[in-house]
Every structure is written in structure tokens, then in C-alpha cells.
Design a protein around this motif. Sequence first.
Motif, PDB file in Angstrom:
ATOM      1  N   VAL A  65       0.825  -1.215   0.000  1.00  0.00           N
ATOM      2  CA  VAL A  65       0.000   0.000   0.000  1.00  0.00           C
ATOM      3  C   VAL A  65       0.861   1.268   0.000  1.00  0.00           C
ATOM      4  CG1 VAL A  65      -1.723   1.297   1.319  1.00  0.00           C
ATOM      5  CG2 VAL A  65      -1.877  -1.203   1.178  1.00  0.00           C
ATOM      6  N   GLU A 119       5.211   3.676  -2.355  1.00  0.00           N
ATOM      7  CA  GLU A 119       5.540   4.995  -2.915  1.00  0.00           C
ATOM      8  C   GLU A 119       6.088   5.951  -1.846  1.00  0.00           C
ATOM      9  OE1 GLU A 119       2.880   3.309  -3.522  1.00  0.00           O
ATOM     10  OE2 GLU A 119       2.839   2.971  -5.694  1.00  0.00           O
ATOM     11  N   GLN A 120       5.707   5.703  -0.596  1.00  0.00           N
ATOM     12  CA  GLN A 120       6.176   6.578   0.478  1.00  0.00           C
ATOM     13  C   GLN A 120       7.671   6.418   0.735  1.00  0.00           C
ATOM     14  OE1 GLN A 120       3.942   8.738   1.572  1.00  0.00           O
ATOM     15  NE2 GLN A 120       2.494   7.714   0.195  1.00  0.00           N
ATOM     16  N   TYR A 167       9.280   2.905  -9.039  1.00  0.00           N
ATOM     17  CA  TYR A 167       8.444   2.441 -10.153  1.00  0.00           C
ATOM     18  C   TYR A 167       7.051   3.047 -10.017  1.00  0.00           C
ATOM     19  CZ  TYR A 167       6.287  -0.698 -13.498  1.00  0.00           C
ATOM     20  OH  TYR A 167       5.614  -1.210 -14.587  1.00  0.00           O
ATOM     21  N   GLN A 168       6.599   3.791 -11.057  1.00  0.00           N
ATOM     22  CA  GLN A 168       5.329   4.506 -10.944  1.00  0.00           C
ATOM     23  C   GLN A 168       4.403   4.258 -12.129  1.00  0.00           C
ATOM     24  OE1 GLN A 168       6.990   8.475 -10.399  1.00  0.00           O
ATOM     25  NE2 GLN A 168       6.552   8.369  -8.193  1.00  0.00           N
ATOM     26  N   ARG A 169       4.768   3.328 -13.027  1.00  0.00           N
ATOM     27  CA  ARG A 169       3.901   3.097 -14.190  1.00  0.00           C
ATOM     28  C   ARG A 169       2.600   2.408 -13.786  1.00  0.00           C
ATOM     29  NH1 ARG A 169       8.764   0.416 -17.741  1.00  0.00           N
ATOM     30  NH2 ARG A 169      10.216   2.163 -17.547  1.00  0.00           N
ATOM     31  N   GLU A 170       2.612   1.686 -12.674  1.00  0.00           N
ATOM     32  CA  GLU A 170       1.426   0.973 -12.175  1.00  0.00           C
ATOM     33  C   GLU A 170       1.562   0.920 -10.664  1.00  0.00           C
ATOM     34  OE1 GLU A 170      -2.162  -0.787 -12.786  1.00  0.00           O
ATOM     35  OE2 GLU A 170      -0.820  -0.711 -14.512  1.00  0.00           O
ATOM     36  N   SER A 171       0.439   1.002  -9.950  1.00  0.00           N
ATOM     37  CA  SER A 171       0.541   0.943  -8.484  1.00  0.00           C
ATOM     38  C   SER A 171       0.915  -0.478  -8.050  1.00  0.00           C
ATOM     39  CB  SER A 171      -0.782   1.353  -7.845  1.00  0.00           C
ATOM     40  OG  SER A 171      -1.734   0.313  -7.953  1.00  0.00           O
ATOM     41  N   PHE A 172       1.655  -0.570  -6.954  1.00  0.00           N
ATOM     42  CA  PHE A 172       2.055  -1.891  -6.457  1.00  0.00           C
ATOM     43  C   PHE A 172       0.845  -2.665  -5.939  1.00  0.00           C
ATOM     44  CE2 PHE A 172       6.177   0.214  -6.433  1.00  0.00           C
ATOM     45  CZ  PHE A 172       6.987  -0.788  -6.946  1.00  0.00           C
ATOM     46  N   LEU A 173      -0.201  -1.963  -5.532  1.00  0.00           N
ATOM     47  CA  LEU A 173      -1.422  -2.647  -5.111  1.00  0.00           C
ATOM     48  C   LEU A 173      -2.054  -3.378  -6.292  1.00  0.00           C
ATOM     49  CD1 LEU A 173      -3.576  -3.299  -3.031  1.00  0.00           C
ATOM     50  CD2 LEU A 173      -4.675  -1.105  -3.565  1.00  0.00           C
ATOM     51  N   ASN A 174      -2.167  -2.717  -7.435  1.00  0.00           N
ATOM     52  CA  ASN A 174      -2.744  -3.370  -8.621  1.00  0.00           C
ATOM     53  C   ASN A 174      -1.876  -4.532  -9.090  1.00  0.00           C
ATOM     54  OD1 ASN A 174      -4.935  -1.680  -8.678  1.00  0.00           O
ATOM     55  ND2 ASN A 174      -4.021  -0.250 -10.152  1.00  0.00           N
ATOM     56  N   GLN A 212      12.345  -3.302  -5.587  1.00  0.00           N
ATOM     57  CA  GLN A 212      10.955  -3.100  -5.166  1.00  0.00           C
ATOM     58  C   GLN A 212      10.076  -4.298  -5.542  1.00  0.00           C
ATOM     59  OE1 GLN A 212      10.347   0.663  -7.193  1.00  0.00           O
ATOM     60  NE2 GLN A 212      12.010   1.538  -5.957  1.00  0.00           N
TER      61      GLN A 212
END
Length: 256
Positions: A29, A32-33, A50-57, A224
Motif C-alpha cells: 500500500v 511509494e512513500q 516504479y510509478q507506471r502501475e501501483s504496487f497494489l494493482n 521493489q
Amino acid sequence: MSVSALSRPVSSRLVLLISLSVLLIALVVGMEQLAPLFRALFPDQDPAMYQRESFLNLTLAHLALVLVSSLISVSVGVAAGLFVTRPAGREFEPLVSTLAAIGQTFPPAAVLAIVVPVAGFGFVPTLVALVLYGLLPVVQNTVAGLGTVPAQTLEAARGNGMNAWQILWRIELPLAMRVIIAGVRVSVIINIGTATIGSTVGAKTLGTPIIAGLVGNNLPYVIQGAVLVGLLAIVTDLAFERLEQRFSFGESGKAS
């Protein structure tokens, strides 16, 4: 040995399971922090998160792939194991074992290369590779577990008037369940790790940042994704360990 002495290691494993589960959820969750931390550790990498997709998704997609492939592997594997341990299917045991072994002999990358031209890119070819790769431990452990049921126990069940279905449901499966679950445990853990390569053919998994990091020479991306996959595998393994203990008989089972 006292009861408290027996329960101490089990309790420590439970604490470890809960702690790692909380850590996994927190990272999924809130990864990103940690962007400032990764920028500090890797000042030459831009971007370092990595910001192309959220790690939750990515995690939910990874879990869905593992869940579907494991359900298919377990359903087919247990059914095949049950069939070859019945009188009508006993002669097919070498054939079934060989076919299951072949499924794991092929590297997942080779399976993907074969299936992609037929099924296209994305979810389906990865699912096929994971199902084939996860079959062998389920089949082997189902056959082994059912084979450990004492013949005297089966004779006693028949002597009490049980039919074949009742013996299977009430005697064989409960006694063999711990060994069968051990096979499912191995199969699921294999699938959690192997699912990452599905990202090479377009499947959305936790392998996506790992592949992107390897292609773009971005070590933070690799870390990550790898940390989340590793934690997911460890948490799942500990959870299956707890499940196995529920089907233990004797001293070890009482300890849980």
C-alpha cells in the motif's frame, strides 16, 4: 516436555507470520512513500521509484494469476492422484506421473514461447505455464499421502461396513491431507515465484517492475518488485505451515 515448551516455537512462527503479513501489506500500500529513501540510496537513478502501475494493482493481479493457476493445478492434480490410487486407475500411475513430470521438466520460458503464438500475449500463456509447472508436486503428494494410509485401517473400515466412498472421504483423505497440503504448498510457492516471468509476455504481475528494472538497468525497480515477491512467498509458506499443522496427528498436531 511441558505443553508450554511445545507451544513456544509454534507461537513464534505465528508472530512471524503476522509480522511479515503486516509488513507486506504496508509495503504494497505504501511503497511509494519510500521514494525519498530510494532516491537517497540510488542518487544516480532517475526515477528511483516504479510509478507506471501501483504496487497494489500489481500485487492483486499477481495473486489472481497464482490463485487461478493453483486452483486448476490442485483440482487436476488431486483428481489424477485419486484416480491412479483406485483399483480401476492403478495401472495408469506411471503414465500420469510421467506426464506431470514432463510439465515441470519444460522451463516456464519455453512453455511461454510455445503458447504465445497460439494464445497471444498476457494472462493466458502465463496461466498455462504455471498450471503445468505446479502439477507435479500435487500429483506426487496425493499419491504418496494416500499410500501412507495403513492397510489395517482400511480393513477395519471395510469391516465396519463402510463403502468405497465413505472410506475415501472419512478415512483416506483425512489421514493423507497433511501430505497433500504439503504438495499444494510447494506448488503455490513455485507459482508465486514463477509468475514473475509472465511479465515478459505482457502479463501484469509483480515481475513487471523487475523486468523493467533489468531492461532499463534500474536496480531500485528490481529491488521493489523482488522484495514484494519474496515477502509474498514467505507469508504464504508460513500460512500453509499453519494449515498443515491442523491436519497433524499425535504430539505435533496437539502442539498447534
